[in-house]
Design a protein around this motif. Structure first.
Motif, PDB file in Angstrom:
ATOM      1  N   ARG A 120       0.833  -1.212   0.000  1.00  0.00           N
ATOM      2  CA  ARG A 120       0.000   0.000   0.000  1.00  0.00           C
ATOM      3  C   ARG A 120       0.864   1.258   0.000  1.00  0.00           C
ATOM      4  O   ARG A 120       0.551   2.233  -0.686  1.00  0.00           O
ATOM      5  CB  ARG A 120      -0.918  -0.002   1.225  1.00  0.00           C
ATOM      6  CG  ARG A 120      -2.000  -1.077   1.189  1.00  0.00           C
ATOM      7  CD  ARG A 120      -3.008  -0.857   2.308  1.00  0.00           C
ATOM      8  NE  ARG A 120      -4.040  -1.889   2.293  1.00  0.00           N
ATOM      9  CZ  ARG A 120      -4.041  -2.946   3.102  1.00  0.00           C
ATOM     10  NH1 ARG A 120      -3.063  -3.108   3.979  1.00  0.00           N
ATOM     11  NH2 ARG A 120      -5.000  -3.841   3.021  1.00  0.00           N
ATOM     12  N   ARG A 121       1.942   1.237   0.750  1.00  0.00           N
ATOM     13  CA  ARG A 121       2.828   2.396   0.809  1.00  0.00           C
ATOM     14  C   ARG A 121       3.461   2.656  -0.553  1.00  0.00           C
ATOM     15  O   ARG A 121       3.535   3.809  -1.004  1.00  0.00           O
ATOM     16  CB  ARG A 121       3.912   2.176   1.861  1.00  0.00           C
ATOM     17  CG  ARG A 121       4.914   3.329   1.968  1.00  0.00           C
ATOM     18  CD  ARG A 121       5.962   3.061   3.028  1.00  0.00           C
ATOM     19  NE  ARG A 121       6.995   4.074   2.996  1.00  0.00           N
ATOM     20  CZ  ARG A 121       6.898   5.266   3.566  1.00  0.00           C
ATOM     21  NH1 ARG A 121       5.783   5.590   4.220  1.00  0.00           N
ATOM     22  NH2 ARG A 121       7.892   6.136   3.493  1.00  0.00           N
ATOM     23  N   SER A 124       0.806   4.150  -2.798  1.00  0.00           N
ATOM     24  CA  SER A 124       0.393   5.492  -2.376  1.00  0.00           C
ATOM     25  C   SER A 124       1.487   6.527  -2.569  1.00  0.00           C
ATOM     26  O   SER A 124       1.198   7.690  -2.887  1.00  0.00           O
ATOM     27  CB  SER A 124      -0.032   5.462  -0.900  1.00  0.00           C
ATOM     28  OG  SER A 124      -1.119   4.578  -0.701  1.00  0.00           O
ATOM     29  N   LYS A 125       2.725   6.140  -2.362  1.00  0.00           N
ATOM     30  CA  LYS A 125       3.837   7.082  -2.451  1.00  0.00           C
ATOM     31  C   LYS A 125       4.304   7.311  -3.883  1.00  0.00           C
ATOM     32  O   LYS A 125       5.025   8.283  -4.150  1.00  0.00           O
ATOM     33  CB  LYS A 125       5.014   6.589  -1.610  1.00  0.00           C
ATOM     34  CG  LYS A 125       4.763   6.599  -0.103  1.00  0.00           C
ATOM     35  CD  LYS A 125       4.594   8.008   0.425  1.00  0.00           C
ATOM     36  CE  LYS A 125       4.451   8.043   1.929  1.00  0.00           C
ATOM     37  NZ  LYS A 125       4.288   9.432   2.449  1.00  0.00           N
ATOM     38  N   ARG A 141      -7.289   1.045  -6.393  1.00  0.00           N
ATOM     39  CA  ARG A 141      -7.836   2.174  -5.624  1.00  0.00           C
ATOM     40  C   ARG A 141      -8.465   1.698  -4.321  1.00  0.00           C
ATOM     41  O   ARG A 141      -8.423   2.397  -3.304  1.00  0.00           O
ATOM     42  CB  ARG A 141      -8.864   2.931  -6.474  1.00  0.00           C
ATOM     43  CG  ARG A 141      -8.240   3.695  -7.644  1.00  0.00           C
ATOM     44  CD  ARG A 141      -9.281   4.454  -8.452  1.00  0.00           C
ATOM     45  NE  ARG A 141      -8.679   5.109  -9.604  1.00  0.00           N
ATOM     46  CZ  ARG A 141      -9.016   4.876 -10.862  1.00  0.00           C
ATOM     47  NH1 ARG A 141      -9.968   3.990 -11.152  1.00  0.00           N
ATOM     48  NH2 ARG A 141      -8.405   5.511 -11.847  1.00  0.00           N
ATOM     49  N   ALA A 144      -5.336   0.725  -2.092  1.00  0.00           N
ATOM     50  CA  ALA A 144      -4.566   1.890  -1.648  1.00  0.00           C
ATOM     51  C   ALA A 144      -5.300   3.151  -2.113  1.00  0.00           C
ATOM     52  O   ALA A 144      -5.015   3.672  -3.201  1.00  0.00           O
ATOM     53  CB  ALA A 144      -3.151   1.841  -2.204  1.00  0.00           C
ATOM     54  N   ALA A 146      -5.127   6.181  -1.588  1.00  0.00           N
ATOM     55  CA  ALA A 146      -4.347   7.381  -1.896  1.00  0.00           C
ATOM     56  C   ALA A 146      -3.567   7.275  -3.201  1.00  0.00           C
ATOM     57  O   ALA A 146      -2.962   8.254  -3.654  1.00  0.00           O
ATOM     58  CB  ALA A 146      -3.376   7.685  -0.751  1.00  0.00           C
ATOM     59  N   ALA A 147      -3.579   6.102  -3.813  1.00  0.00           N
ATOM     60  CA  ALA A 147      -2.799   5.907  -5.046  1.00  0.00           C
ATOM     61  C   ALA A 147      -3.384   6.717  -6.195  1.00  0.00           C
ATOM     62  O   ALA A 147      -4.610   6.802  -6.351  1.00  0.00           O
ATOM     63  CB  ALA A 147      -2.776   4.431  -5.416  1.00  0.00           C
TER      64      ALA A 147
END
Length: 351
Positions: A120-121, A124-125, A141, A144, A146-147
């Motif tokens: 997930r990181r 998202s990052k 989506r 994650a 925030a992706a």
């Protein structure tokens, strides 16, 4: 851009090879780094460490606008996610480009809490996440939220139109890893059903996998004389086999958006495939392909039989397949979308 060797096996290699041949790297002033090597675990580790050093060195010295990685699941994901982390530490925009058909299984079933957090990181990052279809975009989506997910399909070179005179009646071509996930055993069972009705029915298998088990199964089903197992074939052999095939078939249980299917459509071949992954977004049943449920040998035999007994349908579906590629998956179409993404990321960072 970072990924496996364009001369290697699999969908990522094919995608990168198409971009390379179309001049994408020259157009975008991009460098391509190979991060994976076949061979012993030590050789693979050495290639991964060398790639990490190259990415870090280039990011610090040359400050590229974007670092773009092509990734599948498992070891491929972990290698590429670490490279993206290095690029982010250097202040570079990053693109995670997902190809793996088994990524959902990898993320939800095979990974523990810490691994899922890292997945997930990474998503998202990343400055952008590229996926091959809307269905995969929806999954990412949800995984994650925030992706920043962008759908860009695989690109395909459109060859000259097929020569119908070279096709052999009822000749089926399968390209890919010949294993259960790709539906090869249902395809063998379907061939056994079709053989009494279509004496010319034949299956050609181009790919790796447990080929001894495939041969044994064909023998048990009484169709061994109708099956040619070629092993992995290069691009020239693939083009030759496509020219002779009447139908391409890939009855997979899961997929992203298979390059073998897209290449067959570009070659003007009718395709029989399953509605999994991004395939239903590309194929309309009876218009530019035939859709059958995964794991259903009877339905697969019926779908192939429709095309064998109705040449007008087969020609119409084949023409629809090629038209779909020209309109949506041609190299120029896809390259322009990727170039637009690069421009957006570079402008956002002031590069």
């Amino acid at each position: 851009m970072v990924g496996t060797s364009p001369a290697g096996k699999g969908g990522i290699a094919t995608v990168v090879s198409v971009l390379q041949q179309a001049g994408f790297f020259e157009q975008q002033q991009a460098r391509y780094l190979v991060t994976h090597a076949d061979g012993s675990p030590w050789r693979k580790l050495g290639a991964a460490l060398a790639a990490a050093w190259q990415v870090l060195s280039i990011c610090l010295r040359e400050r590229p606008a974007v670092v773009h990685v092509h990734s599948a699941s498992r070891a491929s994901f972990y290698r590429k996610s670490l490279l993206l982390a290095l690029a982010r530490l250097c202040g570079r925009a990053t693109v995670f480009h997902l190809h793996g058909a088994e990524f959902k299984q990898f993320a939800l079933q095979e990974s523990g809490p810490l691994a899922r957090w890292w997945i997930r990181r990474t998503l998202s990052k990343s400055s952008a996440v590229i996926t091959l279809s809307e269905s995969w975009a929806t999954f990412l989506r949800e995984l994650a939220p925030a992706a920043r997910v962008r759908v860009i399909a695989n690109s395909v070179r459109v060859p000259p139109p097929a020569e119908p005179a070279r096709e052999q009646p009822a000749r089926i071509l399968f390209l890919g890893r010949a294993d259960r996930r790709k539906g090869i055993f249902e395809l063998l069972a379907a061939l056994a059903q079709l053989a009494p009705r279509f004496p010319a029915a034949r299956l050609v298998i181009g790919g790796d996998g447990d080929l001894a088990l495939v041969a044994q199964t064909a023998e048990q089903l009484g169709v061994a004389q109708r099956v040619s197992i070629l092993g992995w074939i290069d691009s020239a052999q693939r083009e030759a086999e496509l020219a002779q095939a009447a139908v391409f078939c890939l009855p997979s249980y899961d997929e992203g958006l298979p390059m073998a299917m897209l290449e067959s459509m570009a070659a003007g071949k009718a395709v029989v495939v399953t509605p999994v992954g991004g395939i239903p977004e590309a194929i309309v049943d009876g218009v530019n392909g035939i859709l059958v449920p995964p794991g259903d040998a009877d339905a697969l035999a019926a779908g192939l039989g429709r095309l064998f007994e109705d040449e007008a349908l087969r020609r119409r579906v084949a023409e629809g397949a090629r038209a779909t590629i020209v309109a949506r998956f041609g190299t120029e179409v896809v390259m322009s979308k990727m170039a637009e993404l690069y421009r957006e990321l570079a402008q956002a960072r002031g590069d």
